[in-house]
Design a protein around this motif. Sequence first.
Motif, short mmCIF file in Angstrom:
data_model
loop_
_atom_site.label_atom_id
_atom_site.label_comp_id
_atom_site.label_asym_id
_atom_site.label_seq_id
_atom_site.Cartn_x
_atom_site.Cartn_y
_atom_site.Cartn_z
N GLU A 157 13.15 9.54 51.83
CA GLU A 157 13.04 9.16 53.24
C GLU A 157 14.02 9.98 54.10
N ARG A 158 15.22 10.21 53.59
CA ARG A 158 16.20 11.00 54.35
C ARG A 158 15.72 12.44 54.54
N ILE A 159 15.12 12.98 53.49
CA ILE A 159 14.59 14.34 53.59
C ILE A 159 13.47 14.41 54.62
N LEU A 160 12.59 13.42 54.58
CA LEU A 160 11.47 13.40 55.53
C LEU A 160 11.97 13.16 56.96
N ASP A 161 13.00 12.35 57.11
CA ASP A 161 13.57 12.12 58.43
C ASP A 161 14.13 13.41 59.01
N LYS A 162 14.75 14.22 58.16
CA LYS A 162 15.37 15.46 58.63
C LYS A 162 14.34 16.54 58.92
N TRP A 163 13.38 16.73 58.02
CA TRP A 163 12.46 17.87 58.14
C TRP A 163 11.07 17.50 58.63
N GLY A 164 10.74 16.21 58.60
CA GLY A 164 9.42 15.80 59.04
C GLY A 164 8.34 16.18 58.03
N LEU A 165 7.10 16.14 58.50
CA LEU A 165 5.94 16.51 57.69
C LEU A 165 5.11 17.53 58.47
N PRO A 166 5.64 18.71 58.71
CA PRO A 166 4.93 19.71 59.52
C PRO A 166 3.57 20.06 58.92
#
Length: 255
Positions: A157-166
């Motif tokens: 979740e932290r990774i997705l919060d930082k980089w999103g899902l482009p």
Amino acid sequence: MIENTERRTLKTTQTSLRILTLILEHDGLTLAELDGMVDSPKSSILSHLDTLRDSRYLVKTDGVYRVSFRVALLGDRVRARYPNRDRVSSVLEDLAETTGEEANFTIFEHGRLLMFHGTSGNAATTEDETDYRSEYYLHNTAAGKAILSELDPTRVERILDKWGLPRESEATITDRERLFDELAETGERGYGIVDEEFAPGLVAVGAAVYRDDGTILGGLSVGGPKYRIDRTRINHELGEQLLEAVSSLESTLQS
């Protein structure tokens, strides 16, 4: 590892690093060119440039700023902390020769994958051939999915919060719930699969590569055009060949 986002960061440092990165990516830029790329006053950009030059991270010739050779020397010192390139290359070349497809090894850092080395067919790619893309997201790459499937959900979740899902292609997964469903399947399978999610027409399989201390070092992947790779081939050939290569690479890194 993704850092705690509540920590204080310095915008000036971020701007300097942004300028350095832009100059590196474009193989040199003028102040006027940077003025159109960086959201800061021209005088401020010049101050950043002067600071980077004084610190010997940039050189200037005929008005063009370029990254200095000192940065390359620092990079060499960093590379020394990572696997021997020849050992990685040997495993990748074997995998590429066995499958007839492109094989890549990437380093996992800060929630992204960084290109370490790649092979195409039976021959290793050159630096220039891989430089067109040196960083990758996790959610739409085969090795990235494999790594995410082995991380704690909170860290994911932290990774997705930082980089999103482009979205990088029409097939890219941009919904978290759907991604987590995919990660569950990936974990059961032992390797990740991307079917045109990274780029149209490209299919790949990938798996996490571990250090001997049990932490994830990076990811190994192999893939090629969709017309050559279908699910049957993945399930009965590529997946097993990939996992054998991962085992070989991990053994090599520990020796």
